[in-house]
Design an enzyme around this catalytic site. Structure first.
Site, short mmCIF file in Angstrom:
data_model
loop_
_atom_site.label_atom_id
_atom_site.label_comp_id
_atom_site.label_asym_id
_atom_site.label_seq_id
_atom_site.Cartn_x
_atom_site.Cartn_y
_atom_site.Cartn_z
N ASP A 45 0.86 -1.20 0.00
CA ASP A 45 0.00 0.00 0.00
C ASP A 45 0.89 1.24 0.00
O ASP A 45 1.57 1.52 0.99
CB ASP A 45 -0.90 0.00 1.24
N TYR A 50 3.27 9.80 -0.66
CA TYR A 50 4.32 9.20 0.18
C TYR A 50 5.70 9.41 -0.45
O TYR A 50 6.72 9.26 0.25
CB TYR A 50 4.09 7.70 0.40
N LYS A 75 -2.57 5.92 -4.55
CA LYS A 75 -3.68 6.83 -4.26
C LYS A 75 -3.51 8.17 -4.96
O LYS A 75 -2.38 8.65 -5.11
CB LYS A 75 -3.80 7.06 -2.74
N HIS A 108 -7.60 9.62 -2.17
CA HIS A 108 -6.93 9.55 -0.86
C HIS A 108 -7.74 10.20 0.26
O HIS A 108 -7.84 9.66 1.36
CB HIS A 108 -5.55 10.21 -0.99
#
Ligand code: NAD
Length: 278
Positions: A45, A50, A75, A108
């Site tokens: 994930d 990120y 996402k 998200h």
């Protein structure tokens, strides 16, 4: 290691346990994901925000694991809901991941103040239909947001990825999911280490009874609740520990005692309320 799978409304299977890479530094991601894959994790994930999709992609490429044995989620970030931005965003993510499709693509956050999550969701339906993601879902959606996207598009998300751990069990959204065939992905499954979850009596007692760590007890509770989890760690011993939860079962009484830890009024939340993320 055999990790159980759940079947999403898209017909595709998802491993119930994965590895989440939020806050895994970009420079350490390839090593950490490679280690997770070698331990037996097959579900990763990540998210555009990120900043570590390249590292995930490098680990996938180096692993030699057939693509159809992996389940990769990424996402859509909040500033890319409008216009054709979701299309550009998923293509950038796929480039970084070195993949032709992801298995799951999520909105998200709903960012309700911008009032563009229905548009973002409609775009994800197009991207799924174009083959860029096998399944699509949302993250951090409240019931009002879920009701609205379903009313306006007719499409129920395959998953809603929400903050969920024993002090914050999100019972209304879980019930919505059960009624509408939407799976729950529990983020922050260990409470992000922000309260003394491991010291709470029912967790401690089950840990002693089963000779498992408190983290394993909590992750096992999630699995028996039917949630999908992907605890984060960069330490190989914890990656192993977190995956070693399929050789024991909590009793009904142990499950009920952990169920009873829910604050009940939302005060157990450890991170931002979705309505406040815009
Ligand atoms: P988490 O509950 O998994 O907590 C992670 C923390 O727990 C880490 O600091 C780690 O040191 C510690 N930990 C991990 N394994 C442990 C063990 N066996 N024993 C003791 N401590 C342990 O929280 P998280 O990382 O925020 O959530 C997991 C994943 O969920 C993320 O990596 C990310 O993929 C996803 N996530 C999604 C959102 C979202 O908005 N959709 C938000 C946060 C996280």
């Amino acid at each position: 290691m055999t990790i159980p799978t759940l079947t999403l409304r898209s017909g595709h299977d998802i491993p119930q346990l994965g590895y989440g890479v939020f806050k895994v530094p970009a420079g350490d991601t390839q090593r950490a994901v490679s280690e997770a894959l070698s331990i037996g994790y097959r579900h990763i994930d990540t998210a555009a925000i990120y900043g570590n999709e390249e590292g995930v992609g490098a680990a996938i490429a180096a692993s030699g694991i057939p693509r159809d044995e992996l389940f990769i989620t990424t996402k859509l970030w909040n500033d890319r809901h409008d216009g054709d931005e979701p299309n550009a965003a998923i293509r950038e993510s796929l480039d970084k991941l070195g993949l032709e499709h992801v298995d799951l693509y999520l909105v998200h956050w709903p960012t309700p103040a911008a009032d563009n999550y229905v548009h973002a969701w409609a775009k994800l339906i197009e991207l799924r239909d174009a083959g860029l993601s096998r399944s699509i879902g949302v993250s951090n959606f409240e019931i009002a947001h879920l009701d609205r996207i379903v009313a306006e598009t007719g499409e129920v998300p395959a998953v809603n990825q929400i903050e969920l751990h024993p002090a914050h069990q999100q019972r209304e959204i879980v019930a919505w999911g059960q009624q509408n065939d939407m799976h729950i992905e529990a983020w922050g499954p260990l409470g992000q280490g922000k309260y003394d979850l491991f010291g709470l009596e029912p967790v401690h007692e089950a840990s002693v009874a089963h000779e498992k760590t408190p983290a394993q007890v909590v992750l096992r509770w999630h699995i028996q609740k039917g949630f999908i989890v992907f605890p984060k760690s960069v330490r190989s011993e914890r990656l192993r520990e977190n995956a070693d939860i399929f050789d024991f079962a909590l009793s009904d009484a142990e499950m009920a005692a952990i169920d009873a830890l829910d604050a009940g009024d939302g005060s157990g939340r450890v991170s931002a309320h979705p309505n406040d993320v815009n």
